[in-house]
Write a protein that holds these residues in place. Sequence first.
Motif, PDB file in Angstrom:
ATOM      1  N   ALA A   1      55.994  42.769  42.727  1.00 50.82           N
ATOM      2  CA  ALA A   1      55.418  41.538  42.147  1.00 50.82           C
ATOM      3  C   ALA A   1      53.898  41.511  42.353  1.00 50.82           C
ATOM      4  N   ASP A   2      53.458  42.065  43.501  1.00 50.03           N
ATOM      5  CA  ASP A   2      52.008  42.091  43.776  1.00 50.03           C
ATOM      6  C   ASP A   2      51.268  43.066  42.869  1.00 50.03           C
ATOM      7  N   HIS A   3      51.991  44.063  42.320  1.00 45.82           N
ATOM      8  CA  HIS A   3      51.350  45.113  41.529  1.00 45.82           C
ATOM      9  C   HIS A   3      50.597  44.526  40.333  1.00 45.82           C
ATOM     10  N   ASP A   4      51.296  43.680  39.547  1.00 44.37           N
ATOM     11  CA  ASP A   4      50.654  43.105  38.355  1.00 44.37           C
ATOM     12  C   ASP A   4      49.545  42.133  38.742  1.00 44.37           C
ATOM     13  N   LYS A   5      49.789  41.358  39.812  1.00 39.70           N
ATOM     14  CA  LYS A   5      48.774  40.403  40.265  1.00 39.70           C
ATOM     15  C   LYS A   5      47.503  41.134  40.703  1.00 39.70           C
TER      16      LYS A   5
ATOM     17  N   THR B   1      46.429  44.126  39.669  1.00 37.67           N
ATOM     18  CA  THR B   1      45.737  44.657  38.481  1.00 37.67           C
ATOM     19  C   THR B   1      44.900  43.573  37.814  1.00 37.67           C
ATOM     20  N   ASP B   2      45.490  42.395  37.583  1.00 36.65           N
ATOM     21  CA  ASP B   2      44.768  41.287  36.938  1.00 36.65           C
ATOM     22  C   ASP B   2      43.566  40.852  37.778  1.00 36.65           C
ATOM     23  N   ALA B   3      43.797  40.737  39.091  1.00 33.49           N
ATOM     24  CA  ALA B   3      42.728  40.271  39.985  1.00 33.49           C
ATOM     25  C   ALA B   3      41.566  41.261  40.011  1.00 33.49           C
ATOM     26  N   LEU B   4      41.877  42.563  40.057  1.00 34.04           N
ATOM     27  CA  LEU B   4      40.813  43.584  40.098  1.00 34.04           C
ATOM     28  C   LEU B   4      39.993  43.573  38.816  1.00 34.04           C
ATOM     29  N   ILE B   5      40.664  43.358  37.675  1.00 33.44           N
ATOM     30  CA  ILE B   5      39.948  43.289  36.387  1.00 33.44           C
ATOM     31  C   ILE B   5      38.970  42.114  36.417  1.00 33.44           C
ATOM     32  N   LYS B   6      39.435  40.955  36.922  1.00 26.95           N
ATOM     33  CA  LYS B   6      38.575  39.760  36.961  1.00 26.95           C
ATOM     34  C   LYS B   6      37.390  39.959  37.904  1.00 26.95           C
ATOM     35  N   LEU B   7      37.650  40.550  39.068  1.00 27.29           N
ATOM     36  CA  LEU B   7      36.564  40.770  40.033  1.00 27.29           C
ATOM     37  C   LEU B   7      35.544  41.784  39.512  1.00 27.29           C
ATOM     38  N   ALA B   8      36.029  42.821  38.825  1.00 29.74           N
ATOM     39  CA  ALA B   8      35.116  43.831  38.257  1.00 29.74           C
ATOM     40  C   ALA B   8      34.268  43.229  37.138  1.00 29.74           C
ATOM     41  N   GLU B   9      34.838  42.271  36.396  1.00 33.57           N
ATOM     42  CA  GLU B   9      34.076  41.564  35.356  1.00 33.57           C
ATOM     43  C   GLU B   9      32.941  40.761  35.982  1.00 33.57           C
ATOM     44  N   GLU B  10      33.243  40.120  37.117  1.00 33.73           N
ATOM     45  CA  GLU B  10      32.256  39.274  37.792  1.00 33.73           C
ATOM     46  C   GLU B  10      31.143  40.093  38.424  1.00 33.73           C
ATOM     47  N   ASP B  11      31.497  41.229  39.012  1.00 31.18           N
ATOM     48  CA  ASP B  11      30.553  41.965  39.858  1.00 31.18           C
ATOM     49  C   ASP B  11      30.342  43.389  39.349  1.00 31.18           C
TER      50      ASP B  11
ATOM     51  N   TYR C   1      41.614  54.671  39.397  1.00 33.03           N
ATOM     52  CA  TYR C   1      42.979  55.086  39.775  1.00 33.03           C
ATOM     53  C   TYR C   1      42.982  56.587  40.013  1.00 33.03           C
ATOM     54  N   ASN C   2      43.410  57.014  41.199  1.00 32.15           N
ATOM     55  CA  ASN C   2      43.455  58.434  41.527  1.00 32.15           C
ATOM     56  C   ASN C   2      44.814  59.002  41.115  1.00 32.15           C
ATOM     57  N   GLU C   3      44.793  59.834  40.074  1.00 27.82           N
ATOM     58  CA  GLU C   3      46.040  60.390  39.515  1.00 27.82           C
ATOM     59  C   GLU C   3      46.812  61.217  40.552  1.00 27.82           C
ATOM     60  N   GLU C   4      46.040  61.998  41.358  1.00 27.72           N
ATOM     61  CA  GLU C   4      46.687  62.925  42.299  1.00 27.72           C
ATOM     62  C   GLU C   4      47.444  62.179  43.403  1.00 27.72           C
ATOM     63  N   THR C   5      46.785  61.145  43.981  1.00 24.83           N
ATOM     64  CA  THR C   5      47.407  60.456  45.119  1.00 24.83           C
ATOM     65  C   THR C   5      48.180  59.214  44.685  1.00 24.83           C
ATOM     66  N   GLY C   6      47.954  58.749  43.448  1.00 26.84           N
ATOM     67  CA  GLY C   6      48.609  57.537  42.963  1.00 26.84           C
ATOM     68  C   GLY C   6      48.019  56.270  43.576  1.00 26.84           C
ATOM     69  N   GLN C   7      46.819  56.408  44.193  1.00 27.30           N
ATOM     70  CA  GLN C   7      46.198  55.246  44.841  1.00 27.30           C
ATOM     71  C   GLN C   7      45.168  54.579  43.924  1.00 27.30           C
ATOM     72  N   THR C   8      44.988  53.273  44.134  1.00 30.75           N
ATOM     73  CA  THR C   8      43.895  52.557  43.470  1.00 30.75           C
ATOM     74  C   THR C   8      42.716  52.545  44.441  1.00 30.75           C
TER      75      THR C   8
ATOM     76  N   SER D   1      46.021  35.391  45.645  1.00 28.66           N
ATOM     77  CA  SER D   1      47.308  35.470  46.362  1.00 28.66           C
ATOM     78  C   SER D   1      47.991  36.825  46.205  1.00 28.66           C
ATOM     79  N   VAL D   2      47.222  37.894  46.391  1.00 26.49           N
ATOM     80  CA  VAL D   2      47.767  39.247  46.255  1.00 26.49           C
ATOM     81  C   VAL D   2      48.088  39.788  47.645  1.00 26.49           C
ATOM     82  N   GLY D   3      49.292  40.300  47.825  1.00 19.01           N
ATOM     83  CA  GLY D   3      49.637  40.987  49.066  1.00 19.01           C
ATOM     84  C   GLY D   3      49.278  42.453  48.902  1.00 19.01           C
ATOM     85  N   ALA D   4      48.412  42.978  49.786  1.00 18.17           N
ATOM     86  CA  ALA D   4      47.969  44.367  49.608  1.00 18.17           C
ATOM     87  C   ALA D   4      47.688  45.016  50.953  1.00 18.17           C
ATOM     88  N   THR D   5      47.849  46.341  50.981  1.00 22.12           N
ATOM     89  CA  THR D   5      47.513  47.130  52.168  1.00 22.12           C
ATOM     90  C   THR D   5      46.218  47.867  51.858  1.00 22.12           C
TER      91      THR D   5
END
Length: 696
Positions: free
Chosen positions: A422-426, A428-438, A445-452, A474-478
Amino acid sequence: MCLIVIDEMLKSVRNIGIMAHIDAGKTTTTERILFYTGKTHRMGEVHDGAATMDWMEQEKERGITITSAATTCFWHDHTINIIDTPGHVDFTVEVERSLRVLDGAVALFCAVGGVEPQSETVWRQADKYGVPRIAYVNKMDRTGADFAHTLKVMNERFATKCVAVTIPAGEGEMFSGIIDLMSMKFRVFNEASFGTSFEDLDVPDDMIEIANEYREKLLEAVAEYDDHLLEQFLHDEPLDTNDVMAAVRKATIESKMVPVLCGSSFKNKGIQKLLDCIVDFLPSPLDKPAIKGHDVKNPEKIIERKPSVDEPASALAFKIMTDPYVGKLTYVRVYSGVIKAGSYLYNPSSDIKERIARLLRMHSNKREDIKEAYAGDIVAVIGLRKTTTGDTLCDLKHPIILESMTFPEPVVSVAIEPKTRADHDKLTDALIKLAEEDPTFRVKYNEETGQTIISGMGELHLEILIDRLMREFSVGATVGRPSVAYKEAITREVECEGKFIRQSGGRGQYGHVKMRIRPTTDGTEFRFENKVIGGKIPREYIPAVETGVKEAMGNGVLAGYPITGVCCELYDGSYHEVDSSELAFKIAGSMAFQNGARKAVPVLLEPIMDVEVVVPEAYMGAVVGDLNSRRGKINGMVPRDDVTIVAVSVPLSEMFGYANTLRNISQGRAVFTMQFAKYAQVPIEVSKKMLESVKI
């Protein structure tokens, strides 16, 4: 409203920014300005977390400004649009984009700290955009305050002449008021009324000599910019105060002089005089030259737009914000014409029509709907879908592209992963908004490791962004540990060749290129030169070769870091009448570059930071020893009173967690600032260890 009347009204508009080193008192000064202009009825204090302009939760907790907040207030029939900018170097982009759209600025200095590193950075940014400024030496009530020393250092460090127009009566605990060198009056503030009432008295006898000395310097400086005043000055004739004021205004607007004031914002002394000088000396939109832009169809052609409502509309979007109530807010500076709520404007950068759904006049994070915005206004717009920071909005029939903004590359990265599906989509949306602001915040996205991977300007920058992800969105993330944005470079000139041939029945693929690659010497990241003669490679395939090289540069040959500082010269090749294509030449270009990069003795580059540590004498040895252990190169030490300022260049990779270490070894008495300086080659021993760990 009559257009002539609106243009007349522009004379009484001031678009200003308040800029300074961290902790010089910018937000406190802005709070006092809002109080004395009647915008607020109580003074918010930064240390109480109640400052109007620091409205984000993170700002209240840390007592620092993170995002530039905009507000409007009124003083002596003048409209003052203020942007309170951050002082921390991680948020320097906020200062950069604010200065791009401002007409004038107030540079704040701490009377104790003097000219600090970030003060110099923001001063240079103001020079870059040609922003006239006045200076305000704050904290005159603090122990160790020294106005004369601060003024002396300003004149040593800055090219523009800094001249006092007010001086303090006493310093530190003895600070009792200010002496106005124009009127030669001593202003004493009534503390019971929070400084709202004051008396203008004669200059005290013990201050008259020093006041005359400073006044002489002021008149001498002003006379240099006005022949009539120079004549009077040389003949010892009395100078008319109005003539002196006009000359100071002219010299300030032309950035030949910086009037310097003093006061104590926290103790409510000197703010009214600062407001008077903002109105008297800083430019209105009409005092600024016409804004220049490019013709949309012919980028070589320069077009001008005068700051008038008669001109076609043009505006620059300088900041995007996500508002929890109204969605995406776009801050714009209107340079010409009139913008109306409900109308359409053209965005030439994304080639679309944008609808201005609503226009808002902002007061920090509160807002007021308006119907129209005129040349010179700074307003927020709701309804823009594809407009980003640096985009132009203009009249549909008279398109123009205003000069965009350039932003520094981020230097610190962390990996971030959502905790649940459930946090995955949240996320993605949050990162797009923050990147727009700043614009200095990047997501990859790192294809090899699958990490953002998210990247920013420093540890604090990323810490704040991650905090916002969790609280606002309200994103849960590590989150992983911060890592450094290394780069690679080549050190030799080599010739290389790439040939791509694919035959699999039917039409094949054929691309063949020969090129020279060499390191650039002027700091250019990439330069491509086409030296092919005789049509050996058809003209339409040349851009594909350049694209292939650029893509190959994104993945270095040593450790996969981006390669920078390359000049690529395409000089030969061959093609096939049937089988050649853009794709074949793109792949051939990429292959040639990778082959060449391996032969060109590649090296690793790391970001080097300029660090300035202010340390008491007792802890000097421990601090310098620690900096040396971090591969620091000491550039200079300047003793000041009971502390020493150590200037040092240190690799960013060695600076993680430095704040805690410095606090421990100095018992919390040393402070430091850090900003990106350059990329430099990683020493061979360190490089070997890094490459071994990458291979493992």
